[in-house]
Design a protein around this motif. Structure first.
Motif, PDB file in Angstrom:
ATOM      1  N   ALA A   1       0.729  -1.030   0.007  1.00 14.90           N
ATOM      2  CA  ALA A   1      -0.050  -0.019   0.078  1.00 14.90           C
ATOM      3  C   ALA A   1       0.940   1.180  -0.141  1.00 14.90           C
ATOM      4  N   SER A   2       0.355   1.983  -0.712  1.00 16.96           N
ATOM      5  CA  SER A   2       1.236   3.782  -1.001  1.00 16.96           C
ATOM      6  C   SER A   2      -0.072   4.650  -0.726  1.00 16.96           C
ATOM      7  N   GLY A   3      -0.320   5.220   0.347  1.00 20.57           N
ATOM      8  CA  GLY A   3      -1.214   6.337   0.345  1.00 20.57           C
ATOM      9  C   GLY A   3      -2.701   5.379   0.231  1.00 20.57           C
ATOM     10  N   GLY A   4      -3.474   5.950  -0.774  1.00 19.16           N
ATOM     11  CA  GLY A   4      -4.623   5.335  -0.831  1.00 19.16           C
ATOM     12  C   GLY A   4      -4.782   4.296  -2.255  1.00 19.16           C
ATOM     13  N   GLN A   5      -3.410   3.792  -2.699  1.00 17.72           N
ATOM     14  CA  GLN A   5      -3.370   3.046  -3.510  1.00 17.72           C
ATOM     15  C   GLN A   5      -2.894   1.851  -2.994  1.00 17.72           C
ATOM     16  N   SER A   6      -2.947   0.493  -3.839  1.00 18.22           N
ATOM     17  CA  SER A   6      -2.848  -0.974  -3.316  1.00 18.22           C
ATOM     18  C   SER A   6      -2.462  -1.631  -4.430  1.00 18.22           C
ATOM     19  N   TRP A   7      -1.632  -2.577  -4.406  1.00 21.91           N
ATOM     20  CA  TRP A   7      -1.345  -3.473  -5.259  1.00 21.91           C
ATOM     21  C   TRP A   7      -1.171  -5.036  -4.685  1.00 21.91           C
ATOM     22  N   THR A   8      -1.455  -5.938  -5.575  1.00 17.90           N
ATOM     23  CA  THR A   8      -0.978  -7.327  -4.879  1.00 17.90           C
ATOM     24  C   THR A   8       0.043  -8.007  -5.857  1.00 17.90           C
ATOM     25  N   PHE A   9       1.010  -8.739  -5.241  1.00 20.20           N
ATOM     26  CA  PHE A   9       1.895  -9.573  -6.013  1.00 20.20           C
ATOM     27  C   PHE A   9       2.173 -10.761  -5.406  1.00 20.20           C
ATOM     28  N   GLU A  10       2.654 -11.576  -6.287  1.00 20.44           N
ATOM     29  CA  GLU A  10       3.024 -13.032  -5.727  1.00 20.44           C
ATOM     30  C   GLU A  10       3.973 -12.833  -4.583  1.00 20.44           C
ATOM     31  N   ASN A  11       4.996 -12.441  -4.876  1.00 19.32           N
ATOM     32  CA  ASN A  11       6.085 -12.155  -3.934  1.00 19.32           C
ATOM     33  C   ASN A  11       6.761 -10.760  -3.978  1.00 19.32           C
ATOM     34  N   VAL A  12       7.497 -10.360  -2.807  1.00 19.13           N
ATOM     35  CA  VAL A  12       7.886  -8.911  -2.742  1.00 19.13           C
ATOM     36  C   VAL A  12       9.311  -9.092  -2.235  1.00 19.13           C
ATOM     37  N   ILE A  13      10.174  -8.119  -2.721  1.00 18.84           N
ATOM     38  CA  ILE A  13      11.582  -7.764  -2.307  1.00 18.84           C
ATOM     39  C   ILE A  13      11.463  -6.477  -1.594  1.00 18.84           C
ATOM     40  N   VAL A  14      12.058  -6.348  -0.570  1.00 14.98           N
ATOM     41  CA  VAL A  14      12.237  -5.079   0.270  1.00 14.98           C
ATOM     42  C   VAL A  14      13.746  -4.862   0.202  1.00 14.98           C
ATOM     43  N   ALA A  15      13.922  -3.656  -0.492  1.00 24.34           N
ATOM     44  CA  ALA A  15      15.439  -3.450  -0.812  1.00 24.34           C
ATOM     45  C   ALA A  15      15.651  -1.924  -0.400  1.00 24.34           C
ATOM     46  N   SER A  16      14.822  -1.459   0.416  1.00 26.19           N
ATOM     47  CA  SER A  16      15.015   0.147   0.557  1.00 26.19           C
ATOM     48  C   SER A  16      15.918   0.598   1.595  1.00 26.19           C
ATOM     49  N   GLY A  17      17.135   0.189   1.783  1.00 24.94           N
ATOM     50  CA  GLY A  17      18.002   0.201   2.659  1.00 24.94           C
ATOM     51  C   GLY A  17      17.623   1.081   4.013  1.00 24.94           C
ATOM     52  N   GLY A  18      18.149   2.253   4.431  1.00 29.28           N
ATOM     53  CA  GLY A  18      17.862   2.814   5.605  1.00 29.28           C
ATOM     54  C   GLY A  18      16.318   2.863   5.950  1.00 29.28           C
ATOM     55  N   TRP A  19      15.495   2.889   5.069  1.00 29.66           N
ATOM     56  CA  TRP A  19      14.197   2.745   5.190  1.00 29.66           C
ATOM     57  C   TRP A  19      13.504   1.397   5.304  1.00 29.66           C
ATOM     58  N   SER A  20      14.119   0.320   5.062  1.00 28.72           N
ATOM     59  CA  SER A  20      13.595  -0.982   5.005  1.00 28.72           C
ATOM     60  C   SER A  20      12.952  -1.361   6.628  1.00 28.72           C
ATOM     61  N   ARG A  21      13.619  -0.873   7.853  1.00 32.83           N
ATOM     62  CA  ARG A  21      13.075  -1.189   9.030  1.00 32.83           C
ATOM     63  C   ARG A  21      11.615  -1.144   9.109  1.00 32.83           C
ATOM     64  N   GLU A  22      10.979  -0.154   8.472  1.00 32.74           N
ATOM     65  CA  GLU A  22       9.555   0.152   8.564  1.00 32.74           C
ATOM     66  C   GLU A  22       8.760  -1.114   8.013  1.00 32.74           C
ATOM     67  N   LEU A  23       9.462  -1.698   7.244  1.00 31.83           N
ATOM     68  CA  LEU A  23       8.583  -2.816   6.357  1.00 31.83           C
ATOM     69  C   LEU A  23       9.098  -4.444   6.910  1.00 31.83           C
ATOM     70  N   LEU A  24      10.041  -4.327   8.040  1.00 31.71           N
ATOM     71  CA  LEU A  24      10.641  -5.565   8.378  1.00 31.71           C
ATOM     72  C   LEU A  24       9.767  -5.977   9.717  1.00 31.71           C
ATOM     73  N   PRO A  25       9.776  -7.388   9.939  1.00 25.36           N
ATOM     74  CA  PRO A  25       9.243  -7.839  11.323  1.00 25.36           C
ATOM     75  C   PRO A  25      10.296  -7.465  12.720  1.00 25.36           C
ATOM     76  N   GLU A  26       9.639  -7.703  13.704  1.00 26.49           N
ATOM     77  CA  GLU A  26      10.346  -7.053  14.919  1.00 26.49           C
ATOM     78  C   GLU A  26      11.677  -7.575  15.165  1.00 26.49           C
ATOM     79  N   TYR A  27      11.767  -8.945  14.930  1.00 23.44           N
ATOM     80  CA  TYR A  27      12.985  -9.426  15.161  1.00 23.44           C
ATOM     81  C   TYR A  27      14.088  -9.005  14.217  1.00 23.44           C
ATOM     82  N   LEU A  28      13.726  -8.528  13.058  1.00 28.01           N
ATOM     83  CA  LEU A  28      14.653  -7.922  12.219  1.00 28.01           C
ATOM     84  C   LEU A  28      15.108  -6.420  12.637  1.00 28.01           C
TER      85      LEU A  28
END
Length: 375
Positions: A184-211
């Motif tokens: 989701a981005s603002g009011g938009q959303s998309w659905t994918f089979e799989n997702v790669i999170v590669a956003s560097g210093g901004w990645s923490r917001e999208l990672l589970p608590e243990y990471l």
């Protein structure tokens, strides 16, 4: 379903993952919160060092070899010059921990190298003001990577292969369902089979608590100096370098613009709470240490910082990357946490992430960079 794979963050690693994925699938989409290669990301700063001779875990060597092949492949595919092959120097005390570690890793890996005495260094590379007990290890396969060019070239190649890119689209959340991942981005959303999170210093917001608990965002500084004679510091005459001692350490690259030389303190990353608001100005202590080090190491540079900047990157507790699925059975693949050392291997990491996230193959022998090690 809006596609087989989404790549979130098109910086150092994400751009290369998108390029590799676009060669494997015609259903790949990239999302970038700003514009590709924007000046506030870890891509900033003109150049990054590439080397085959290094100190550290020998298990990285196959990734470096593959990365070198893929940098050449990206150049051949696009006609762009990305890796300036100028060689590299690792400099330090003859029997010191740094040079000894570099030689040990090189011998284990069988990496091509040459040991240069202080006298040989004075003859071949007089730009360096060496200490009495110094020697150097020369890496003929090293060079300087042009960061902005690399990222924009990889994204352009991916788009030419059919990939779609959404710039200025920050992803706020990821939600796994039985069918895929909703982003989701603002009011938009998309659905994918799989997702790669590669956003560097901004990645923490999208990672589970243990990471999140195993990582932190750090501020990396870079500094540049003007050469008294630009020709002396050209790529043809001045290899990339790293110098390590107990009291001083610095790395840098030749004057790719013919004038300014990158010479930066090594290992000075410090925590910052927000990747989006990294302090760009150097502290007085950083200025003093940097100029004092340059004044000692390089008489041929004016000891005045003519340009400086600071960038964010995500660091892990053990300084090894996070490359793999975030949980068993998950559809979210993490390609982040490169701890200030990811760009040299960005093509290799991007290939691994793309092939695994698309289910093409699984790479073995990478337990030391898998996210699950922090569970």
């Amino acid at each position: 379903m809006d596609g087989k794979l989404a790549v979130i963050g098109l910086g150092s690693i994400g751009s290369m993952a998108l390029w590799q994925a676009s060669r494997l699938s015609d259903s790949v989409v990239g999302f970038e919160a700003h514009s590709p290669a924007h000046a506030r990301s870890a891509v900033g700063g003109d150049t990054r060092l590439f080397s085959m001779v290094y100190r550290g875990n020998p298990a990285y060597y196959p990734i470096r070899k593959r990365s070198r092949e893929l940098w050449a492949q990206l150049e051949a595919e696009t006609g762009q010059s990305i890796l300036t092959r100028c060689g590299g120097l690792s400099i330090g005390k003859k029997d010191g921990a740094y040079v000894s570690g570099v030689l040990e890793t090189a011998r284990i890996n069988g990496a091509e190298h040459q040991i240069l005495s202080r006298e040989e260094m004075a003859e071949r590379y007089p730009q360096h003001n060496l200490r009495p007990e110094d020697i150097a290890v020369y890496d003929p396969n090293a060079g300087a990577l042009r960061t902005d060019r690399a990222v924009t070239t990889a994204i352009a190649a991916a788009k030419a292969n059919g990939a779609t890119v959404h710039s200025n689209t920050a992803i706020n959340s990821l939600t796994e369902t039985e069918e895929g991942v909703v982003i989701a981005s603002g009011g938009q959303s998309w659905t994918f089979e799989n997702v790669i999170v590669a956003s560097g210093g901004w990645s923490r917001e999208l990672l589970p608590e243990y990471l999140k608990s195993a990582t932190e965002t750090k501020r990396i500084i870079l500094t540049w100096f003007v050469a008294r004679d630009g020709a002396e510091f050209s790529p043809e005459r001045f290899p990339i370098f790293t110098r390590m001692y107990e009291d001083r350490s610095m790395y840098g690259a030749p004057a790719v613009d013919g004038v300014t030389v990158k010479a930066t303190l090594d290992g000075r990353g410090r925590p910052t709470p927000d990747a989006g608001s990294v302090p760009r100005e150097l502290t007085p202590a950083e200025i003093v240490e940097t100029t004092e080090t340059v004044a000692e190491f390089f008489p041929g540079l004016y000891p005045n910082i003519v340009r400086s900047d600071a960038f964010p990157d995500l660091y892990t507790k053990d300084h090894a990357p996070l490359l793999g699925w975030i949980n068993e059975g998950s559809r979210i693949y993490c390609a982040s946490g490169f701890s200030g050392s990811g760009f040299k291997n960005a093509t290799g990491y991007g290939e691994i992430a793309a092939e695994e996230a698309l289910g093409k193959r699984s790479f073995q022998g990478l337990d030391f960079i898998r996210p699950e090690r922090f569970k």
